[in-house]
Design a protein around this motif. Structure first.
Motif, PDB file in Angstrom:
ATOM      1  N   GLU A 190      -6.266 -44.455 -54.543  1.00 11.02           N
ATOM      2  CA  GLU A 190      -7.395 -43.832 -53.866  1.00 11.02           C
ATOM      3  C   GLU A 190      -8.379 -43.256 -54.882  1.00 11.02           C
ATOM      4  O   GLU A 190      -9.597 -43.386 -54.735  1.00 11.02           O
ATOM      5  N   ARG A 209     -10.201 -46.210 -56.465  1.00  7.76           N
ATOM      6  CA  ARG A 209     -11.135 -46.840 -55.530  1.00  7.76           C
ATOM      7  C   ARG A 209     -12.371 -45.977 -55.341  1.00  7.76           C
ATOM      8  O   ARG A 209     -13.500 -46.486 -55.360  1.00  7.76           O
ATOM      9  N   LYS A 210     -12.190 -44.691 -55.183  1.00 10.99           N
ATOM     10  CA  LYS A 210     -13.306 -43.805 -54.878  1.00 10.99           C
ATOM     11  C   LYS A 210     -14.262 -43.656 -56.053  1.00 10.99           C
ATOM     12  O   LYS A 210     -15.472 -43.559 -55.883  1.00 10.99           O
ATOM     13  N   ASP A 255      -2.330 -34.270 -50.926  1.00 13.39           N
ATOM     14  CA  ASP A 255      -3.284 -35.337 -51.267  1.00 13.39           C
ATOM     15  C   ASP A 255      -4.710 -34.804 -51.094  1.00 13.39           C
ATOM     16  O   ASP A 255      -5.243 -34.743 -49.984  1.00 13.39           O
ATOM     17  N   TYR A 257      -7.507 -37.330 -49.643  1.00 15.22           N
ATOM     18  CA  TYR A 257      -7.449 -37.491 -48.191  1.00 15.22           C
ATOM     19  C   TYR A 257      -7.944 -36.225 -47.493  1.00 15.22           C
ATOM     20  O   TYR A 257      -8.691 -36.294 -46.512  1.00 15.22           O
TER      21      TYR A 257
END
Length: 468
Positions: free
Chosen positions: A174, A177-178, A278, A281
């Motif tokens: 994540e 990707r971000k 997380d 998220y």
């Protein structure tokens, strides 16, 4: 005493920092051993020039989410790789950085710059020592710079992503990707410019010094960096615009003041807890929760703020706000928002037992982020009160949430919410929350005795509930 004042990161982060530094020393040692006899064609002024360019590129870096940033350091580092023995560029990249950050962050940034440059230097040398031909064409330069650029990008983003993962408990994929997935193509497309800069420096076109040509190329390079910066700023500006719309909507009714912000704070804490810390998220859910009621902009005010019972037609209009919100943001779907935002907007009024709206999803069919925001939304609404319903105390609202476990709310989320509530977070009491956010609270927002007839479950037309 000086040692006691030394700021230390968590052990796992300290291990990564020291490993990166030792990795850099090992690579630099190998390059000196393997290529130490290569002649250094650059003067001290040349090295200062390229070091200054690397320093400048870092100074104008673009901030990214999750405490990361990006710069065009790789272009100047790759150009120096071409112009000098392999051991030179990693050293310059390591030392050509100045930062006020704490020592371990500074050491890590220097080390990962040095490692990425060292691996790029090894890739470049491989193709210089093993030329690639296509007929009479020598492709060694193009292949070398492409592979060197790829090596730099992978080393740099892997180390930074790992640091974010360890420091912030963000899932590795994540975080990558971000921050970096959209940059890969830019790195590869810009990499030939490094070869061009190096060749321009070797063959002066202006005043007998190649540096003038290199400086001339800084103009388009700056504007490519400007594009990166504008992309980040555009997303931030878009979010700000939507939040202003939400604030304007809530400002029309004193009882809904800071509604979406409080829902977002509750949602973020709950998301962080159920996802074991997380942070990526949690922040994504926070962002979506700020916009969860954006569709109410399309609902007439005479219906939205009606103090009395609703007609069936008016009730249907209220229940249409999730779909209207998704439609409103549809043009930005591929630009500013991912699926999580739409899941929250569209499904935050679905129920665990399948009696919600707009699609009557049930249980695990409801996206988890929508279940999280739905619970936070109901709690906030119950404790805020409405013209048609008195506010509940925080204790009464918690009890009602627990009684709705397995019916309106996901039981696992209810359990996690109750644990958070017991820790007395600032959002637990609305009066305290507004006081903290605004510094003062009007009497219209203070808690009132509960009404026994209120319930967060769906109602028939004519009544109003916390699910609206």
């Amino acid at each position: 005493m000086a040692f006691k004042r030394l700021e230390l990161p968590p052990p796992r982060v300290l291990f990564l920092v020291l490993s990166a530094f030792l990795g850099f020393l090992a690579l630099e040692g190998f390059l000196l051993w393997a290529y130490g006899d290569m002649p250094l064609r650059l003067s001290l002024l040349d090295l200062l020039f390229w070091g200054g360019l690397i320093f400048w590129s870092i100074a104008v870096r673009v901030p990214l989410p999750l405490s990361a940033s990006m710069s065009q350091l790789f272009l100047f580092a790759l150009a120096l790789v071409i112009l000098s023995p392999p051991w030179v560029a990693p050293l310059v990249s390591f030392f050509a950085r100045w930062s006020k950050k704490v020592w371990y962050k500074n050491l890590f940034n220097r080390s990962q710059d040095g490692i990425a440059t060292a691996l790029a230097a090894l890739a470049w040398q491989f193709f210089q020592q093993n030329p690639v031909y296509l007929g009479s064409w020598n492709l060694s330069g193009g292949m070398g710079i492409a592979v060197a650029s790829l090596a730099f990008f992978l080393a740099n983003t892997t180390l930074v992503t790992t640091a974010i993962h360890l420091a912030n408990k963000v899932p590795w994929r994540e975080a990558w990707r971000k921050n970096f997935s959209w940059l890969a193509l830019s790195y590869l497309l810009l990499s030939p410019i490094a070869l061009l800069l190096a060749r321009a420096y070797e063959t002066p076109l202006l005043a007998g010094w190649g540096g003038w040509t290199v400086l001339f190329f800084l103009i388009p390079l700056y504007y490519s960096r400007f594009y990166w910066d504008e992309k980040v700023r555009l997303e931030q500006a878009f979010d700000t615009t939507l939040e202003l719309l939400m604030n304007a909507l809530e400002a029309k009714d004193p009882m809904t003041r800071l509604h979406s912000e409080r829902v977002a704070d509750i949602s973020r804490d709950l998301a962080r807890k159920v996802k074991n810390g997380d942070e990526a998220y949690a922040q994504a859910v926070y962002r979506a929760a700020r916009l969860h009621d954006i569709g109410k902009i399309a609902i007439p005010e005479r219906i939205l703020f009606k103090p009395g019972p609703l007609t069936p037609k008016e009730f249907a209009a209220i229940q249409s706000h999730p779909t209207k919100g998704a439609e409103l943001l549809a043009p930005a779907r591929k630009v500013a928002f991912d699926q999580l935002v739409y899941n929250v907007i569209l499904y935050h009024h679905e129920r665990w037992d399948g009696r919600g709206y707009p699609e009557r999803l049930a249980g695990q069919e409801i996206p988890e982020e929508a279940r999280i925001v739905g619970l936070a939304d109901a709690y906030e609404a119950m404790t805020a009160g409405r013209p048609y319903r008195e506010a509940k105390t925080s204790e009464e609202a918690l009890k009602e949430v627990q009684e709705s476990s397995g019916h309106q709310f996901d039981p696992r989320l209810v359990e996690a919410f109750a644990e958070l509530w017991a820790q007395n977070p600032i959002w637990r009491d609305r009066h305290a929350y507004l006081a903290a956010k605004e510094g003062s609270v009007s009497r219209s927002t203070s808690s009132q005795p509960s009404s026994a007839s209120d319930s967060p479950s769906p109602s028939e037309p004519g009544s109003r509930t916390s699910e609206e």
